[in-house]
Every structure is written in C-alpha cells, then in structure tokens.
Design an enzyme around this catalytic site. Structure first.
Site, PDB file in Angstrom:
ATOM      1  N   LYS A 189      27.183 -49.623 -48.814  1.00 30.87           N
ATOM      2  CA  LYS A 189      27.333 -50.228 -49.255  1.00 30.87           C
ATOM      3  C   LYS A 189      27.449 -50.925 -50.120  1.00 30.87           C
ATOM      4  O   LYS A 189      27.321 -51.749 -50.997  1.00 30.87           O
ATOM      5  CB  LYS A 189      25.503 -49.971 -50.114  1.00 30.87           C
ATOM      6  CG  LYS A 189      24.879 -49.445 -49.358  1.00 30.87           C
ATOM      7  CD  LYS A 189      24.470 -51.268 -48.141  1.00 30.87           C
ATOM      8  CE  LYS A 189      23.016 -50.850 -47.227  1.00 30.87           C
ATOM      9  NZ  LYS A 189      23.385 -51.864 -46.209  1.00 30.87           N
ATOM     10  N   HIS A 198      29.508 -54.275 -34.541  1.00 33.22           N
ATOM     11  CA  HIS A 198      28.116 -52.641 -34.142  1.00 33.22           C
ATOM     12  C   HIS A 198      27.145 -53.170 -33.767  1.00 33.22           C
ATOM     13  O   HIS A 198      26.914 -53.657 -35.051  1.00 33.22           O
ATOM     14  CB  HIS A 198      28.905 -52.202 -34.937  1.00 33.22           C
ATOM     15  CG  HIS A 198      30.311 -51.546 -34.671  1.00 33.22           C
ATOM     16  ND1 HIS A 198      30.316 -50.181 -35.135  1.00 33.22           N
ATOM     17  CD2 HIS A 198      31.785 -51.698 -33.903  1.00 33.22           C
ATOM     18  CE1 HIS A 198      32.108 -49.643 -34.546  1.00 33.22           C
ATOM     19  NE2 HIS A 198      32.734 -51.199 -34.277  1.00 33.22           N
ATOM     20  N   TYR A 231      27.676 -40.473 -37.548  1.00 30.55           N
ATOM     21  CA  TYR A 231      27.257 -39.491 -38.948  1.00 30.55           C
ATOM     22  C   TYR A 231      27.059 -38.348 -38.501  1.00 30.55           C
ATOM     23  O   TYR A 231      25.874 -38.444 -37.604  1.00 30.55           O
ATOM     24  CB  TYR A 231      26.316 -40.107 -39.202  1.00 30.55           C
ATOM     25  CG  TYR A 231      26.810 -41.522 -40.307  1.00 30.55           C
ATOM     26  CD1 TYR A 231      26.986 -42.506 -39.519  1.00 30.55           C
ATOM     27  CD2 TYR A 231      27.094 -41.381 -41.553  1.00 30.55           C
ATOM     28  CE1 TYR A 231      27.124 -44.239 -40.140  1.00 30.55           C
ATOM     29  CE2 TYR A 231      27.160 -42.860 -42.443  1.00 30.55           C
ATOM     30  CZ  TYR A 231      27.395 -43.917 -41.901  1.00 30.55           C
ATOM     31  OH  TYR A 231      28.078 -45.090 -42.566  1.00 30.55           O
ATOM     32  N   PRO A 255      29.498 -43.110 -50.393  1.00 29.32           N
ATOM     33  CA  PRO A 255      29.810 -44.498 -49.622  1.00 29.32           C
ATOM     34  C   PRO A 255      28.588 -44.331 -48.164  1.00 29.32           C
ATOM     35  O   PRO A 255      28.907 -44.765 -47.073  1.00 29.32           O
ATOM     36  CB  PRO A 255      30.822 -43.573 -49.188  1.00 29.32           C
ATOM     37  CG  PRO A 255      31.417 -42.226 -50.470  1.00 29.32           C
ATOM     38  CD  PRO A 255      30.393 -42.374 -51.321  1.00 29.32           C
ATOM     39  N   TYR A 264      21.256 -50.557 -43.383  1.00 28.84           N
ATOM     40  CA  TYR A 264      21.838 -49.917 -42.777  1.00 28.84           C
ATOM     41  C   TYR A 264      22.671 -51.733 -42.187  1.00 28.84           C
ATOM     42  O   TYR A 264      23.750 -52.365 -43.321  1.00 28.84           O
ATOM     43  CB  TYR A 264      22.441 -49.308 -42.155  1.00 28.84           C
ATOM     44  CG  TYR A 264      23.821 -48.907 -41.847  1.00 28.84           C
ATOM     45  CD1 TYR A 264      24.833 -49.862 -40.797  1.00 28.84           C
ATOM     46  CD2 TYR A 264      23.627 -47.342 -41.743  1.00 28.84           C
ATOM     47  CE1 TYR A 264      25.824 -49.245 -41.392  1.00 28.84           C
ATOM     48  CE2 TYR A 264      25.201 -47.108 -42.020  1.00 28.84           C
ATOM     49  CZ  TYR A 264      26.203 -47.750 -41.904  1.00 28.84           C
ATOM     50  OH  TYR A 264      27.971 -47.464 -41.451  1.00 28.84           O
TER      51      TYR A 264
HETATM   52  C1  PHB Z   1      34.578 -46.134 -43.403  1.00 27.61           C
HETATM   53  O1  PHB Z   1      34.801 -46.863 -42.333  1.00 27.61           O
HETATM   54  O2  PHB Z   1      35.149 -46.497 -44.304  1.00 27.61           O
HETATM   55  C2  PHB Z   1      32.782 -46.785 -43.857  1.00 27.61           C
HETATM   56  C3  PHB Z   1      32.219 -46.384 -43.053  1.00 27.61           C
HETATM   57  C4  PHB Z   1      30.530 -46.368 -43.191  1.00 27.61           C
HETATM   58  C5  PHB Z   1      30.116 -45.363 -44.547  1.00 27.61           C
HETATM   59  C6  PHB Z   1      32.152 -45.384 -44.960  1.00 27.61           C
HETATM   60  C7  PHB Z   1      32.492 -45.594 -45.068  1.00 27.61           C
HETATM   61  O3  PHB Z   1      29.040 -45.194 -44.550  1.00 27.61           O
END
Ligand code: PHB
Ligand code: APR
Length: 396
Positions: free
Chosen positions: A296, A72, A201, A292, A384
């Site tokens: 990270k 991505h 997000y 999460p 990120y």
């Molecule tokens: C996930 O795909 O489990 C995932 C992706 C981004 C995050 C947290 C978990 O910030």
C-alpha cells in the site's frame, strides 16, 4: 527563488503532486536531497492499485506503464502446502493490480516534469523550513554549495519517513501512533522467470515468504527474518533453501537464478496526526508508514497528494481554505483503513515468536476462512485492489 508550492522530496508523493499542480496551472519547485540517478534506481515496491494506474494515465505518465506493467487479476494465498487463489476480477467486478516498479514510476514522473519545464532541484542539501505557521513560508537549502531561499505560499512535505518536514513541526502539535513488528523482510531481485503468474503470499511455520516479480525475466522474492538480521549471514544457498521450504506446494517448483540485489527492511505501522501544520502539509511516507504486506505504501502516497492537489487548487481558484483545512481529516480516513488492512495482512501471514499453539491455529483458521468464504475473500480483494477514492470537492 519564488514559487507557489514548495515540495520537499522527489519520490512518488512529491512528483505526482508537482505534476498534478502543473496540470492545473499551479507552479511548484521540488527539492530532492539525492541525485536523479539514485532516486530512479532505488529498489522499492512494485504493486499499483487501479486508482494509481488510472491517475498516472490521466496525468499523462501511463504510456510505458500500460506497455510494460504486468496486470494481475488475483493473488494466491499459500498455507499447508496448498494454494488458494483470491480472484479479484470476479470478486470486485473486474478490478486488477499492476506490477510496475516504483523506480519506473519515478523515472516516468521525472521525465514528465522536466519535459513540462518543471523545476526539480536534485542534491539539495541542508533543507530547512521557515515561517510555515504564517503566510510567508520559505524553504532554505544549499545547491552546489550556494545558499538558496525558496519563498512560497504553501509547503508539501513529501520527504519520506526520515525526512526533515515532519520533525520541523513543533512536536507538542503532533500525536504519533506506531507499532513496530518483531520481524523484518529479506528481499531479493533474482534473474529468474517468476515461478508463478501471480503473487504468492505464503504462511509457513518457519516464517512468511512472498513471491513477486518485476518483469517476465526478473523475480522479486521476500522472506521473513529477525529485525536485527545481518545480510552477510544469508548466502544465496541459505536464501534459496528457505524460499523453497516456505513456498513449497504440491506439484510446483520455485525457479532459482542469480541474485542481483538483496536487502533487509524492518517493518512498522506509523501514523502522525494531524498531517498538517499552518501552511505545511505532509503526504506519503512523511506522514505514515505501512508494513509492505498489503503493498500500500506508494498507493497511499498517491492518494494523499490527489487530496492535497485538489485542496490547493481550490485555494488558488477561490481563496477558500476549506479543503486545505480539512486535508488531514480527509486523508486520515483512508490512511487508517489502509493501516488496518496492512496490519491485518501482516498479522495473519507472519510467524510471531510470542505466539503460542492457539495463535498459530487461529492464523490458519483465518486463512481457511478467507479462502473459503466469499464475504471474507471480497473484503481482502476490495482492499487489495484499492478502496474507492473519496476526494471531497469544494462546498462539501
Ligand atoms: C513487490 O513486488 O515488491 C511487493 C509485492 C507485494 C507486496 C510487497 C512487495 O505485498
Ligand atoms: N530534503 C530533500 N529531500 C529529501 C529529504 C530532505 N531532507 N529527506 C528525504 N528526501 C527525499 C528522499 O531522497 C526521497 O527521494 O524525499 C523522497 C521521499 O520519497 P519516498 O521515501 O519514496 O516517499 P513517498 O514519496 O512518500 O513514497 C512512498 O516510497 O518508500 C517508499 O514504501 C514507500 O512505496 C512507498 C513510497
């Protein structure tokens, strides 16, 4: 039993460390309390930084990741029913993230370790550490009911937040820094094609929601809930209703599918200092936990063991303990920057019940700023995709 490095924990930290050491001719034994099946099936994170992908590729476990991982080049921030893409490729000169489940990373690493005749003791019970404050450390454990003692030169505590290694250090020697968040994440795996090509997000008055994925047919979705939430109070209909509401965007629709896994996880930021004591070195979740939101956890664990492997290699090659003595200091520089980023992402995207109208408008202003200022977007993007690895070399 005897080895050079005793490693407690067969998660990403322990397994990457063991394989890095093997490639440098250093012997290790990994002790894991769970079964191989359990550690390979655990549903955990799924976002790999470019550094992590490059390292796994370099140590020879990147083949399936390259074939199956989803690369991505950006993420979407969504608020007030509108989407704003953060373009990693443009902002960071081509860096990307790769979606590949942590369980798959663990599978690939275990396979590589065993193919290289590495020793992983699964279902090791009653693990205890001894004499790690002097030059003859050892690890005692039970295997199939038999008491075993593993003599080693160094011990790596890679046994996660609830492991035995951090608590084995005399508590007066440690300082713990923690923030527990007033919310948790309810996560689901759904057999539905992801409704967006990249991660979404979403900030919403009812709470945060995240759209992620594992494959083109498997969606991974999260929604903010209270910390004491009982998963039994969340039938499928209620989960999907909240996700539809919180992820709503003009001209976009969330695709539902059978929910095949669900769980609720609390959120905290945690760091212990120092990350070492005598001949015991903590790495990964054994030393720190991040919320999460910044994706990270796994990446920070891998960064720790890259630094540790380098220091151990120097120790065996030259007898010089310099890099080992600076291990904690070196790791903590990155750990705290990653803690900051993970806290920041969490603070701007979640609904805090103690907040008032001012705070909510401040959050919206922060989101408006990060999606309209190149400087602000670049700051999010470079964190990120992963800050540059700063691995000290002998003599630094
Ligand atoms: C996930 O795909 O489990 C995932 C992706 C981004 C995050 C947290 C978990 O910030
Ligand atoms: N003895 C032996 N093994 C243990 C013990 C013990 N007393 N306690 C825990 N373990 C094992 C766990 O079963 C687990 O397999 O240690 C391993 C620790 O692995 P992780 O918890 O995955 O930690 P780490 O390798 O640091 O990776 C961090 O994992 O939990 C996620 O979100 C976290 O993505 C991050 C990553």
């Amino acid at each position: 039993m005897r080895t050079q490095v005793g490693i407690v924990g067969a998660g990403p930290a322990g397994l990457v460390l063991s394989h890095l050491l093997h490639r440098r001719g250093i012997d290790s034994v990994v002790l894991e309390s769970r079964t191989r099946e359990y550690v390979q099936e655990r549903v955990r994170a799924g976002v790999l930084e470019q550094n992590t992908v490059d390292l796994l590729t370099e140590i020879g476990v990147g083949e399936r990741l390259r074939r199956e991982g989803l690369v991505h080049h950006g993420i979407e921030l969504r608020f007030q029913k509108r989407g704003h893409r953060i373009d990693f490729h443009e902002l960071t000169g081509g860096k990307a993230i790769t979606i590949y489940a942590q369980a798959e990373v663990v599978k690939d690493l275990i396979e590589a370790r065993l193919a290289a005749n590495g020793t992983i003791v699964f279902e090791a019970s009653d693990v205890s550490l001894h004499n790690f404050d002097n030059a003859q450390p050892s690890i005692r454990f039970r295997q199939n009911g038999d008491a075993v003692e593993l003599a080693c030169d160094l011990i790596a505590g890679c046994d996660g937040f609830h492991g035995v290694c951090r608590p084995s250090i005399p508590q007066p020697a440690l300082a713990a820094y923690e923030r527990v968040y007033p919310f948790a994440w309810l996560g689901i795996l759904a057999e539905a094609p992801p409704s967006s090509g990249e991660l979404v997000y979403s900030y919403h008055d009812r709470g945060f929601a995240l759209l992620s994925m594992r494959t083109q047919q498997l969606s991974r979705l999260y929604l903010q809930c209270t910390p004491a939430e009982d998963i039994e109070n969340w039938p499928d209909e209620r989960i999907w209703k909240e996700l539809h509401t919180r992820l709503a965007r003009e001209g976009w629709k969330l695709t539902e599918g059978p929910i095949v896994q669900r769980s609720i996880a609390g959120m905290r930021s945690f760091v212990v200092e120092p990350m070492q004591y005598g001949r015991l070195f903590l790495a990964g979740d054994a030393a720190h936990i991040v919320p999460p939101t910044g994706a990270k956890g796994l990446n920070l664990a891998v960064a720790d063991v890259c630094i540790l492997a380098n220091a151990i290699t120097e120790f065996y090659r030259s007898g010089n303990r310099g890099l080992l003595d600076k291990y904690s200091e070196t790791c903590l520089r990155r750990v705290w920057k990653v803690q900051r980023f993970s806290w920041w992402m969490t603070s701007i995207l979640h609904r805090f019940d103690a907040d008032n109208g001012f705070d909510r408008r401040r959050q919206l202003a922060e989101l408006d700023y990060v999606t309209s200022s190149r400087a602000a977007a670049l700051s999010l993007a470079e964190n990120y995709v992963g800050l540059p690895m700063e691995i000290p070399h002998p003599g630094t």
